[in-house]
Scaffold this active site. Structure first.
Site, short mmCIF file in Angstrom:
data_model
loop_
_atom_site.label_atom_id
_atom_site.label_comp_id
_atom_site.label_asym_id
_atom_site.label_seq_id
_atom_site.Cartn_x
_atom_site.Cartn_y
_atom_site.Cartn_z
CE1 TYR A 53 -3.13 -3.19 1.08
CE2 TYR A 53 -4.14 -1.54 -0.36
CZ TYR A 53 -4.12 -2.82 0.18
OH TYR A 53 -5.10 -3.72 -0.16
CD GLN A 86 -15.67 -2.00 -8.07
OE1 GLN A 86 -15.46 -3.17 -7.78
NE2 GLN A 86 -15.90 -1.59 -9.30
CG ASP A 89 -7.57 6.69 -7.44
OD1 ASP A 89 -7.55 5.78 -8.30
OD2 ASP A 89 -8.45 7.59 -7.43
CG HIS A 104 -13.44 -1.98 -2.61
ND1 HIS A 104 -13.28 -2.42 -3.91
CD2 HIS A 104 -14.58 -2.56 -2.16
CE1 HIS A 104 -14.28 -3.23 -4.22
NE2 HIS A 104 -15.09 -3.33 -3.17
N GLY A 170 -15.02 1.58 -16.14
CA GLY A 170 -13.70 1.02 -15.84
C GLY A 170 -13.68 -0.02 -14.73
CB THR A 171 -15.56 -1.80 -12.57
OG1 THR A 171 -15.57 -3.00 -11.77
CG2 THR A 171 -16.98 -1.47 -12.97
N1 APR Z 1 -10.69 3.38 -19.32
C1 APR Z 1 -11.78 2.67 -18.91
N2 APR Z 1 -11.73 1.36 -18.55
C2 APR Z 1 -10.52 0.78 -18.61
C3 APR Z 1 -9.33 1.44 -19.03
C4 APR Z 1 -9.47 2.81 -19.40
N3 APR Z 1 -8.41 3.53 -19.81
N4 APR Z 1 -8.30 0.56 -18.98
C5 APR Z 1 -8.81 -0.61 -18.53
N5 APR Z 1 -10.15 -0.49 -18.32
C6 APR Z 1 -11.09 -1.50 -17.83
C7 APR Z 1 -10.70 -2.93 -18.10
O1 APR Z 1 -11.14 -3.35 -19.39
C8 APR Z 1 -11.44 -3.66 -16.98
O2 APR Z 1 -12.75 -4.01 -17.37
O3 APR Z 1 -11.14 -1.36 -16.43
C9 APR Z 1 -11.50 -2.62 -15.85
C10 APR Z 1 -10.55 -2.90 -14.71
O4 APR Z 1 -10.96 -4.09 -14.08
P1 APR Z 1 -10.17 -4.58 -12.78
O5 APR Z 1 -8.71 -4.48 -13.01
O6 APR Z 1 -10.78 -5.89 -12.38
O7 APR Z 1 -10.52 -3.47 -11.67
P2 APR Z 1 -11.83 -3.35 -10.81
O8 APR Z 1 -13.03 -3.87 -11.56
O9 APR Z 1 -11.90 -1.96 -10.30
O10 APR Z 1 -11.53 -4.34 -9.56
C11 APR Z 1 -12.51 -4.38 -8.54
O11 APR Z 1 -11.07 -5.83 -7.26
O12 APR Z 1 -9.00 -6.37 -6.46
C12 APR Z 1 -10.17 -5.76 -6.15
O13 APR Z 1 -10.44 -4.12 -4.49
C13 APR Z 1 -9.97 -4.33 -5.79
O14 APR Z 1 -11.52 -2.50 -6.15
C14 APR Z 1 -10.85 -3.59 -6.78
C15 APR Z 1 -11.84 -4.65 -7.22
#
Ligand code: APR
Length: 229
Positions: A53, A86, A89, A104, A170-171
């Site tokens: 972290y 989620q 930052d 989170h 972006g998730t």
């Molecule tokens: N703009 C928009 N989306 C994007 C970009 C971008 N520039 N680059 C990547 N992505 C998308 C990817 O295609 C993916 O679908 O963002 C998503 C990221 O997914 P993850 O890496 O799984 O992140 P997230 O969904 O936020 O993870 C959820 O998992 O590990 C835990 O606590 C952690 O909060 C996190 C949670």
């Protein structure tokens, strides 16, 4: 004003240079999530977890909000914007968004490991092992780890249930209960999803904008502009 609810994930901050978790070169390719982001890791190897972290906090401080963050903040002039993120930052806040709910946790804060209401803003971005809270217990990052409850979930559900428009940005919708928030959206509202590689099998109500956050929010604004009238 119409209520625009945003559910953001790591992709929201990707264009700010902050790594996502499950993309190519994502954090979970380099680290074992259970070694650095679980309650077991905190008990077993707090030094490794604190280092993980600390690195992310230093990277966050070296990053700036991107166009996507800035446009969402700007939208507060035409909508009542609620951001449920989620992300840990503070880029939504630094961009100027005023209603941000962190599901989170937050990298900028630490908390007592015996009293979750005892939360402090970290002056020094590097937490050292052995630091204690005011009650003499170990100070821990104010992060929701795997294996822990998501205390803000009820608040997040209430916000999604009251949305006039919902946009997921972006998730990968991999992690619950956060990913389940979609199910609480009112049936008759417009739901958008901004992601260059959108998750498979989305409900048909969702209108996909297959773009990165910056250009995707620009497209979103064009589509919802006439809703404000
Ligand atoms: N703009 C928009 N989306 C994007 C970009 C971008 N520039 N680059 C990547 N992505 C998308 C990817 O295609 C993916 O679908 O963002 C998503 C990221 O997914 P993850 O890496 O799984 O992140 P997230 O969904 O936020 O993870 C959820 O998992 O590990 C835990 O606590 C952690 O909060 C996190 C949670």
């Amino acid at each position: 004003m119409k209520r625009l609810v945003i559910l953001s994930g790591a992709g929201m901050s990707a264009e700010s240079g902050i790594r996502t978790f499950r993309d190519m070169n994502g954090l979970w390719e380099e680290y074992d999530v259970m070694e650095v982001a679980s309650i077991e890791a905190w008990h077993k190897n707090p030094e490794l977890l604190l280092r993980f972290y600390n690195d992310r906090r230093v990277q966050m401080l070296a990053s700036q909000p991107n166009m996507g963050h800035l446009l969402l903040a700007e939208l507060e002039k035409s909508f009542e914007v609620h951001i449920i993120t989620q992300n840990v930052d503070d880029l939504h806040e630094r961009a100027g968004s005023t209603k941000v709910l962190h599901l989170h946790g937050e990298l900028t804060k630490a908390r007592s490991s015996v009293d979750p209401t005892l939360i402090t803003i970290l002056e020094n971005p590097v937490m050292k092992p052995g630091e204690q809270c005011a009650k003499g217990s170990p100070l821990r990052p104010h992060i929701v780890w795997f294996g822990e409850e998501v205390p803000q979930m009820d608040n997040a559900i209430a916000i999604v249930e009251s949305a006039d428009i919902l946009c997921v940005i972006g998730t990968s919708l991999n992690v619950y209960p956060a990913a389940g928030l979609l199910n609480y959206a009112p049936k008759n509202i417009s739901i958008y999803l901004i992601d260059p590689n959108p998750p498979e099998k989305l409900p048909k109500q969702i209108q996909v904008i297959a773009e990165k956050a910056g250009s995707g929010v620009e497209k979103l604004i064009q589509r919802i502009r006439d809703v404000t009238k």
